[in-house]
Design an enzyme around this catalytic site. Structure first.
Site, PDB file in Angstrom:
ATOM      1  N   ASP A  50      83.579  36.215  71.498  1.00  0.00           N
ATOM      2  CA  ASP A  50      85.096  36.288  71.277  1.00  0.00           C
ATOM      3  C   ASP A  50      85.822  35.037  71.338  1.00  0.00           C
ATOM      4  O   ASP A  50      85.113  33.957  72.194  1.00  0.00           O
ATOM      5  CB  ASP A  50      85.865  37.125  72.092  1.00  0.00           C
ATOM      6  CG  ASP A  50      85.714  38.612  71.894  1.00  0.00           C
ATOM      7  OD1 ASP A  50      84.779  39.000  70.990  1.00  0.00           O
ATOM      8  OD2 ASP A  50      86.190  39.526  72.343  1.00  0.00           O
ATOM      9  N   HIS A 201      81.817  35.342  75.247  1.00  0.00           N
ATOM     10  CA  HIS A 201      82.703  34.255  74.765  1.00  0.00           C
ATOM     11  C   HIS A 201      82.183  32.941  74.352  1.00  0.00           C
ATOM     12  O   HIS A 201      81.478  32.679  74.989  1.00  0.00           O
ATOM     13  CB  HIS A 201      84.082  34.166  75.692  1.00  0.00           C
ATOM     14  CG  HIS A 201      84.686  35.484  75.953  1.00  0.00           C
ATOM     15  ND1 HIS A 201      84.116  36.399  76.849  1.00  0.00           N
ATOM     16  CD2 HIS A 201      85.925  35.923  75.659  1.00  0.00           C
ATOM     17  CE1 HIS A 201      84.982  37.493  76.959  1.00  0.00           C
ATOM     18  NE2 HIS A 201      86.010  37.179  76.294  1.00  0.00           N
TER      19      HIS A 201
END
Length: 247
Positions: A50, A201
């Site tokens: 992400d 991430h």
């Protein structure tokens, strides 16, 4: 306290707990269907990243994925994609799937349908402006609500706009300040199962100064450990198709 008040208090507490659980738990389905993997099923695993694209951490992560010969899914923030279309094109050129993670990384339950639609469309426009096609499965593009937060209205808008809401079944805490690669690996290497959608991430909200070196190093080690155990790393669309169930 009277019995009526006691019952009313209990009902309120139950409703509050139900709402909080379904608004934030990645695997909860009470507010509407989402895809959070099929933990324990088969040998396929979807690594997801992400908040990119990031000019430093995303390219380093792509090198790791190439080294292991695997593909992943990147849920990109529209504002970041607009700033770094070159990195976005590099992600796509290596066969990875690209999904929508909103334009500004807002908390969707706090906003109405008009704002959510704008966030979705602006992100898709940023992706396509880079010459990249967003990933889709069954005719629906991929969308992950920031923080995994949603309410019934959030999911209705996503579905109406042609998006499959994608959450996760395993988070490794790589977003925590000061986290180390060892801590990330310890959180996930042995818990990882076939059917998992794993949250990691490669960037941060627009304007944030993030260090994802631990995430990149941990991904390298998790891929090595998972491959040794016979797990196969695929994109979210591939995992959805392998599940063979409506989403």
């Amino acid at each position: 306290m009277s019995r009526a008040l006691w019952l009313a208090g209990g009902a309120l507490a139950g409703a509050t707990a139900y709402t909080a659980y379904n608004a934030t738990s990645p695997t909860a389905q009470g507010f509407g269907r989402t895809f959070a993997g099929t933990p324990g099923d088969g040998s396929r695993v979807a690594l997801t990243f992400d908040d990119g694209p990031h000019p430093v951490w995303t390219p380093r992560l792509l090198e790791v994925l190439d080294r292991h010969g695997v593909v992943a899914t990147f849920f990109v923030i529209g504002a970041n994609a607009r700033r770094r279309p070159d990195v976005l094109r590099e992600i796509a050129s290596r066969g990875h799937a690209i999904g929508n993670h909103s334009y500004t990384h807002l908390r969707m339950p706090l906003h109405g349908a008009r704002t959510i639609r704008s966030e979705l469309s602006r992100t898709t426009e940023a992706i396509e402006a880079a010459g990249v096609e967003p990933a889709s499965v069954g005719g629906e593009r991929l969308m992950r609500p920031p923080f995994g937060q949603r309410r019934p209205g959030t999911l209705r808008v996503l579905r109406a706009e042609g998006y499959l809401p994608v959450l996760w079944s395993l988070t490794l805490g790589d977003w925590k300040p000061g986290v180390t690669a060892d801590a990330i690996v310890e959180a996930g290497a042995q818990r990882l199962r076939g059917g998992d959608v794993v949250l990691l991430h490669d960037g941060g909200p627009p304007g944030a100064d993030v260090d994802r070196s631990a995430s990149v190093a941990a991904a390298d080690r998790i891929l090595a450990a998972g491959t040794e155990r016979g797990l196969r790393f695929v994109t979210v669309p591939a995992l959805v198709e392998a599940a063979g169930q409506p989403v």
